[in-house]
Design an enzyme around this catalytic site. Structure first.
Site, short mmCIF file in Angstrom:
data_model
loop_
_atom_site.label_atom_id
_atom_site.label_comp_id
_atom_site.label_asym_id
_atom_site.label_seq_id
_atom_site.Cartn_x
_atom_site.Cartn_y
_atom_site.Cartn_z
N HIS A 66 -8.15 -6.97 -3.35
CA HIS A 66 -9.14 -5.89 -3.46
C HIS A 66 -8.42 -4.56 -3.67
O HIS A 66 -8.74 -3.80 -4.60
CB HIS A 66 -9.98 -5.87 -2.18
N GLU A 67 -7.44 -4.28 -2.81
CA GLU A 67 -6.71 -3.01 -2.91
C GLU A 67 -5.84 -2.97 -4.16
O GLU A 67 -5.69 -1.91 -4.79
CB GLU A 67 -5.86 -2.80 -1.66
N HIS A 70 -7.74 -1.77 -7.16
CA HIS A 70 -7.84 -0.30 -7.19
C HIS A 70 -6.56 0.30 -7.80
O HIS A 70 -6.62 1.17 -8.67
CB HIS A 70 -7.99 0.26 -5.77
#
Length: 243
Positions: A66-67, A70
């Protein structure tokens, strides 16, 4: 956030685990073992702990993905990423600067929840392939692989949906800021709106957690209060006072 342990680099991005991550790792593992023990599953104790540890490790790898999404989008927009840190509330990508345009803010923010939802779909697909009768994940599953797929599907779906709640500093709050920024032309005004919404989300979680705890769900209630207090604090400190 205290001391962190450097794990290495992914795509040149430093990845660290904060000491607070250990708390969540141990807590989630313990809660899963208790849930396995209290369920219809009749696994040996060693198997319960092994499946719990594997599930939690895979879940935190999902948080890392998820990170990382980004960070990779930020890099593609010319923004340097100083590192990724996994900590008690999930993870954070450290960008060298804030996005300069609403479109950058929107793309960098929305990709994280979309990644979590995509991982939920993949895990759900694995579960469906192993046990078609489990759809929509309400029928009993019994094999370790099915249990892990089930928990990862729901866990990632929850992360994706929760992060899209429109309150700063959640991804949904940043998406909201990007939309208000694009519509008003004012980053200052957009940050005010997103921060106020974040304060509201934090307060709702605190109240909801207290009610939940009073009704007997002590662990979940306390956790909701802690997360709510964190969101309230960050949103309050992020509220701009002067243009």
């Amino acid at each position: 956030m205290g001391k962190s342990l450097r794990l290495g680099r992914i795509f040149g991005i430093p990845v660290e685990i904060n000491i607070t991550w250990v708390i969540v790792f141990l807590l989630l593992t313990y809660l899963l073992v208790n849930r396995f023990d209290a369920s219809y599953l009749r696994w040996p104790v060693a198997q319960q702990w092994a499946v719990a540890v594997i599930t939690v490790v895979l879940f935190f790898l999902s948080v890392l993905a998820h990170e990382l999404s980004h960070s990779l989008v930020a890099l593609s927009r010319g923004i340097r990423v100083e590192g990724i840190t996994l900590f008690i509330f999930g993870g954070v990508s450290h960008l060298a600067r804030e996005p300069e345009r609403p479109s950058e803010e929107f793309l960098i923010s929305v990709v994280g929840p979309m990644t979590s939802i995509a991982l939920a779909v993949v895990a759900g697909g694995v579960l469906w392939g192993l046990n078609p009768g489990s759809w929509p994940w309400t029928a009993r599953v019994s094999s370790p692989v099915e249990i892990v797929a089930l928990l990862l599907a729901w866990g990632n779906l929850s992360v994706g949906i929760f992060n899209m709640v429109p309150g700063f500093p959640l991804d949904g709050g940043r998406v909201l800021r990007a939309i208000v920024w694009a519509g008003s032309g004012s980053l200052f005004r957009a940050t005010q709106v997103a921060a106020r919404c974040g304060q509201g989300v934090g307060l709702l979680m605190i109240v909801g957690g207290i009610v939940y705890a009073l009704r007997g769900n002590l662990v979940d209630g306390i956790w909701a209060v802690v997360i709510g207090a964190f969101l309230l604090s960050v949103a309050t400190h992020s509220y701009p006072r002067e243009a």
